[in-house]
Design a protein around this motif. Structure first.
Motif, PDB file in Angstrom:
ATOM      1  N   TYR A 149      -7.563  -3.202   3.701  1.00 55.92           N
ATOM      2  CA  TYR A 149      -6.432  -2.805   2.883  1.00 55.92           C
ATOM      3  C   TYR A 149      -6.615  -1.401   2.344  1.00 55.92           C
ATOM      4  CZ  TYR A 149      -3.031  -2.679  -0.882  1.00 55.92           C
ATOM      5  OH  TYR A 149      -2.002  -2.315  -1.699  1.00 55.92           O
ATOM      6  N   LEU A 177      -7.083   4.463  -9.176  1.00 55.83           N
ATOM      7  CA  LEU A 177      -6.220   3.488  -8.529  1.00 55.83           C
ATOM      8  C   LEU A 177      -5.725   2.502  -9.579  1.00 55.83           C
ATOM      9  CD1 LEU A 177      -8.313   3.008  -5.336  1.00 55.83           C
ATOM     10  CD2 LEU A 177      -6.033   3.940  -5.450  1.00 55.83           C
ATOM     11  N   THR A 215      -0.849  -3.433  -9.848  1.00 53.34           N
ATOM     12  CA  THR A 215      -0.874  -1.985 -10.000  1.00 53.34           C
ATOM     13  C   THR A 215      -2.255  -1.383 -10.125  1.00 53.34           C
ATOM     14  OG1 THR A 215      -0.593  -2.330 -12.357  1.00 53.34           O
ATOM     15  CG2 THR A 215       1.383  -1.847 -11.091  1.00 53.34           C
ATOM     16  N   ASP A 216      -3.290  -2.145  -9.855  1.00 51.37           N
ATOM     17  CA  ASP A 216      -4.578  -1.472  -9.865  1.00 51.37           C
ATOM     18  C   ASP A 216      -5.529  -2.112  -8.877  1.00 51.37           C
ATOM     19  OD1 ASP A 216      -4.960  -3.723 -11.717  1.00 51.37           O
ATOM     20  OD2 ASP A 216      -6.972  -2.897 -11.826  1.00 51.37           O
ATOM     21  N   GLN A 217      -6.620  -1.418  -8.647  1.00 52.55           N
ATOM     22  CA  GLN A 217      -7.527  -1.788  -7.576  1.00 52.55           C
ATOM     23  C   GLN A 217      -8.162  -3.156  -7.802  1.00 52.55           C
ATOM     24  OE1 GLN A 217     -10.862   0.852  -7.155  1.00 52.55           O
ATOM     25  NE2 GLN A 217     -10.970   0.503  -4.965  1.00 52.55           N
ATOM     26  N   GLY A 218      -8.562  -3.425  -9.066  1.00 50.72           N
ATOM     27  CA  GLY A 218      -9.241  -4.685  -9.348  1.00 50.72           C
ATOM     28  C   GLY A 218      -8.358  -5.892  -9.048  1.00 50.72           C
ATOM     29  N   THR A 219      -7.085  -5.808  -9.485  1.00 52.02           N
ATOM     30  CA  THR A 219      -6.174  -6.927  -9.241  1.00 52.02           C
ATOM     31  C   THR A 219      -5.930  -7.116  -7.754  1.00 52.02           C
ATOM     32  OG1 THR A 219      -5.074  -6.177 -11.231  1.00 52.02           O
ATOM     33  CG2 THR A 219      -4.019  -7.949 -10.030  1.00 52.02           C
ATOM     34  N   MET A 220      -5.776  -5.998  -7.027  1.00 54.24           N
ATOM     35  CA  MET A 220      -5.535  -6.105  -5.587  1.00 54.24           C
ATOM     36  C   MET A 220      -6.724  -6.759  -4.904  1.00 54.24           C
ATOM     37  SD  MET A 220      -3.218  -5.501  -3.466  1.00 54.24           S
ATOM     38  CE  MET A 220      -3.253  -6.157  -1.823  1.00 54.24           C
ATOM     39  N   ASN A 221      -7.933  -6.358  -5.312  1.00 50.29           N
ATOM     40  CA  ASN A 221      -9.119  -6.959  -4.700  1.00 50.29           C
ATOM     41  C   ASN A 221      -9.196  -8.447  -4.972  1.00 50.29           C
ATOM     42  OD1 ASN A 221     -10.015  -4.637  -3.505  1.00 50.29           O
ATOM     43  ND2 ASN A 221     -11.425  -4.091  -5.123  1.00 50.29           N
ATOM     44  N   ARG A 222      -8.809  -8.818  -6.206  1.00 48.89           N
ATOM     45  CA  ARG A 222      -8.836 -10.256  -6.518  1.00 48.89           C
ATOM     46  C   ARG A 222      -7.802 -11.029  -5.717  1.00 48.89           C
ATOM     47  NH1 ARG A 222      -8.516 -11.719 -12.482  1.00 48.89           N
ATOM     48  NH2 ARG A 222      -7.472  -9.730 -12.607  1.00 48.89           N
ATOM     49  N   PHE A 225       2.375   1.665  -3.448  1.00 52.92           N
ATOM     50  CA  PHE A 225       1.289   2.060  -4.356  1.00 52.92           C
ATOM     51  C   PHE A 225       1.031   3.557  -4.207  1.00 52.92           C
ATOM     52  CE2 PHE A 225      -2.312  -0.121  -6.616  1.00 52.92           C
ATOM     53  CZ  PHE A 225      -3.027   1.002  -6.972  1.00 52.92           C
ATOM     54  N   ALA A 226       0.921   3.988  -2.940  1.00 54.00           N
ATOM     55  CA  ALA A 226       0.625   5.399  -2.690  1.00 54.00           C
ATOM     56  C   ALA A 226       1.737   6.285  -3.221  1.00 54.00           C
ATOM     57  CB  ALA A 226       0.408   5.629  -1.204  1.00 54.00           C
ATOM     58  N   LEU A 257      -6.779 -10.258  -2.703  1.00 48.81           N
ATOM     59  CA  LEU A 257      -7.266 -10.413  -1.337  1.00 48.81           C
ATOM     60  C   LEU A 257      -8.373 -11.468  -1.269  1.00 48.81           C
ATOM     61  CD1 LEU A 257      -7.308  -6.664  -0.364  1.00 48.81           C
ATOM     62  CD2 LEU A 257      -5.794  -8.383   0.557  1.00 48.81           C
ATOM     63  N   ALA A 272       0.837  -1.202   0.000  1.00 47.91           N
ATOM     64  CA  ALA A 272       0.000   0.000   0.000  1.00 47.91           C
ATOM     65  C   ALA A 272       0.869   1.247   0.000  1.00 47.91           C
ATOM     66  CB  ALA A 272      -0.927  -0.005   1.208  1.00 47.91           C
TER      67      ALA A 272
END
Lengths: 345, 344
Positions: B215, B312, A293-300, A241-242, A302, A238
């Motif tokens: 997260y 993002l 590098t993006d929100q969708g991949t991170m959510n998947r 990323f930020a 998790l 995180a």
């Protein structure tokens, strides 16, 4: 690498000693709480027993639950219990081990409270003052003449010296000494019993299922450390990323300004030259992103961490994100090459 | 020494640990405050209840607000709630998660005060001494009702002449304290059971949603901190360049005047605007900061950060112009890269 190893050692040493430390602190806090608590027997016939039972039982329950709540392993146990099997089978022995070790540590503070309460004696005195054998200890001849409620009311005031008015029947000191003596005997028996039990459990356990115990202990530590490391890795990710997001924002602003100011007053050469090439520090940050590098991949990521935990087998390079809803059930069978022959009959 | 530094870093690394530390500190302060407070019941019929209940409820409210103030995350949460959607859609789950975590931590100190007050009993005795039923105590049989009320109002004050050494006062006081302690322990037990159940049962409901929300709320917090740090860095850089620029232009102006005096016929050179010396720009990646170089640009950057937060999606190429650049919609600039990422 060195830093990572230091962190790992710190976490490893921290886990057991941290919980033992918490356990010790709570035991001390329990004793301190008892001495700070102002025991206040109501000295009324119906209420004495209820109050004493409450004081003997409610704080230990509170301390036990507090000990469980403060232990992070409780939610870890619940997670491990409720997760879908994914690619990692669930072992009930590990869950039992975790639960036992948590419960054992959480039981210490309540035991200390009960022991201190019994050894002090006020609670026992308050609860059983109406059951004192008046005929044996006091003026036995006067006792049968009294109606039962009156006797109960008199005896209920034994714990309260300033309002006791039954000296003609039973000296207060006698009753107090008698009950405190019984209470202390009970208290010491309780302490002896629990210590003996703990000793027996600890010494006899290696005679039974030592191998299974070692395995459960290892895997329960593993699950705990894995969870902590996952949380740390997520936090690191995180942060990276930020950082990259903010850098890109500043660059984008610069880019925007350039497009807006092409007839421009201040097209400073070094800035425009630097914009397309990412600065050196950003490379390190991008590596930390590990390609996510993006929100969708991170959510998947998790989601599949919970639904489909990776197998406990390192060195296999199978992709994890196989699309939605693949729960898996076991390792995939190796593909076999099949050759078919078509006859032209 | 190294271990202490690591320990400190370990606690500082997660904003959750910092907040837990603040929460604990506030609880300890509450205990100290309660023990040093000099309780002073008025012992008058109508004022007792007001004083007792006021002292039971007003300090917890103040402590709750202090808990909210001391927690940085409450501000972050409100900002996240109120910002315009821009390129980044808003997730109400994250805001709810942050709200619940802020509230839980802020509620700890008030609960400590209330529990201490109930277990100690003085507030309760003061507030409810007039509401006791005199029938329970035989000592009031030969008093008129108004006398009884007057007496009961004096119960919390041990040293008053009317009630000093009175067994009736002691009985009433004892009864009320016992009731107060019973209520205190029951409330504690209920709270701790609720906390235990919440902790145990949470993984049974929507664990993946929880992991995601945790997260991304951590991310929002970190991003805010990092943005503030980057702005500070930029301000420092800007100020430095401004000052150097000023000195350089002063120097060249002096040189220019010197030249003009020497060669009277030539037109004066406009003061050159040399580049600031490159000594501090060691190529450490600060080029993106140096590009923003005027007040209007800085203002514009800050207002864009608020009104249109970047999406993002780090694979997107830089470019803020053109509306509606969200990570959902494929755009002309990005071609096929965005279409790979499906929405969860």
């Amino acid at each position: 690498m060195d830093k990572f190893r230091m962190i790992f050692q710190f976490l490893q040493s921290n886990q057991e000693s941290f919980m033992n430390g918490i356990c010790g602190i709570m035991a001390l806090a329990s004793a301190q709480m008892y001495s700070a608590f102002d025991f206040n027997c109501p000295c009324l016939p119906g209420y004495n027993a209820a109050y004493s039972a409450g004081i003997l039982l409610a704080p230990p329950l509170v301390l036990f639950l507090l000990g469980l709540v403060m232990n992070n392993n409780v939610s870890m146990l619940a997670e491990e219990w409720k997760r879908p099997p994914g690619r990692r089978a669930k072992d009930p022995a590990v869950l039992r081990y975790m639960f036992c070790s948590m419960a054992q540590r959480a039981l210490i503070a309540p035991v200390v409270w009960v022991a201190v309460t019994l050894l002090d004696g006020k609670c026992f005195l308050c609860a059983f003052c109406t059951a004192v054998p008046v005929t044996a200890l006091g003026n036995g001849s006067l006792a049968p003449g009294l109606p039962a409620p009156e006797l109960a009311r008199l005896l209920a005031r034994v714990p309260c010296p300033e309002i006791y008015d039954g000296d003609w029947l039973l000296a207060r000191e006698v009753a107090v000494r008698y009950l405190r003596c019984i209470s202390q005997a009970l208290g010491w028996s309780f302490v002896l019993l629990t210590t003996l039990l703990a000793f027996v459990v600890r010494s006899v356990r290696p005679c039974f299922t030592q191998v299974a115990f070692l395995k459960s202990k290892y895997w329960s530590h593993y699950i705990d450390i894995e969870r902590k490391l996952f949380d740390e890795t997520c936090t690191e990710h995180a942060k990276a990323f930020a950082k990259v997001c903010i850098q890109q924002f500043f660059e984008a602003m610069n880019h925007d300004l350039e497009l807006g100011h092409t007839h421009g007053t201040l097209a400073t050469a070094p800035a425009s030259a630097a914009a397309p090439t990412p600065p050196d520090g950003a490379e390190e940050e991008r590596e930390k992103l590990r390609g996510i590098t993006d929100q969708g991949t991170m959510n998947r990521l998790l989601t599949s961490w919970h639904k489909c935990k990776p197998p406990l087998q390192l060195g296999r390079e199978e992709p994890l994100l196989m699309g939605n809803g693949w729960a898996g059930g076991g390792p995939r069978p190796p593909r076999k090459e099949v050759a078919t022959y078509f006859s032209k009959v | 020494m190294d271990k202490f530094r690591m320990l400190f870093q370990h606690f500082q690394s997660s904003s959750e640990s910092v907040m837990n530390g603040i929460c604990l500190l506030l609880a300890v302060v509450t205990v100290k405050l309660y023990s040093s407070f000099d309780f002073n019941c008025p012992c008058l019929a109508r004022y007792n209840a007001l004083y007792g209940l006021g002292l039971l409820l007003a300090p917890p409210l103040a402590l709750f607000l202090c808990g909210l103030l001391a927690n940085r995350q409450s501000v972050v949460m409100v900002e996240e709630w109120r910002r315009p959607a821009g390129h980044r859609r808003k997730d109400p789950g994250i805001i709810r998660y942050m709200c619940s975590s802020v509230l839980q931590r802020a509620l700890a100190a008030p609960l400590v005060w209330i529990l201490l007050a109930l277990l100690d009993g003085k507030c309760f005795v003061c507030a409810f001494s007039n509401s006791v039923d005199p029938e329970k105590f035989l000592d009031f049989a030969n008093m008129t009702p108004s006398q009884v009320q007057f007496f009961l109002a004096k119960v919390p004050c041990k040293e008053d002449e009317l009630v000093r050494n009175s067994p009736a006062r002691k009985a009433v006081s004892r009864y009320l304290r016992c009731l107060s302690q019973a209520i205190g322990w029951s409330v504690t037990l209920l709270l701790i059971i609720a906390a235990f159940l919440a902790r145990c049962l949470r993984p049974c409901f929507d664990q993946t949603g929880f992991l995601q929300r945790r997260y991304w709320s951590n991310y929002v917090d970190l991003e805010q901190k990092l943005f503030d740090e980057t702005c500070c860095e930029h301000a420092r850089d800007f100020a430095h360049r401004c000052v150097l620029h000023f000195f350089a232009s002063m120097q060249s102006e002096l040189q220019g005047r010197g030249l003009h005096r020497d060669n009277a016929g030539r037109s004066p050179e406009p003061p050159a605007v040399p580049e600031p010396p490159e000594v501090l720009d060691s190529g450490s990646g600060k080029a993106h900061l140096r590009a923003i170089s005027s007040r209007e640009q800085v203002d514009r950057l800050l207002s864009t950060w608020y009104s249109r937060k970047p999406p993002l999606d780090l694979a997107a190429s830089p470019g803020l112009c053109g509306g509606g650049l969200s990570h959902r919609a494929p755009t002309f600039a990005l071609g096929t890269r965005l279409s790979q990422h499906t929405d969860v």
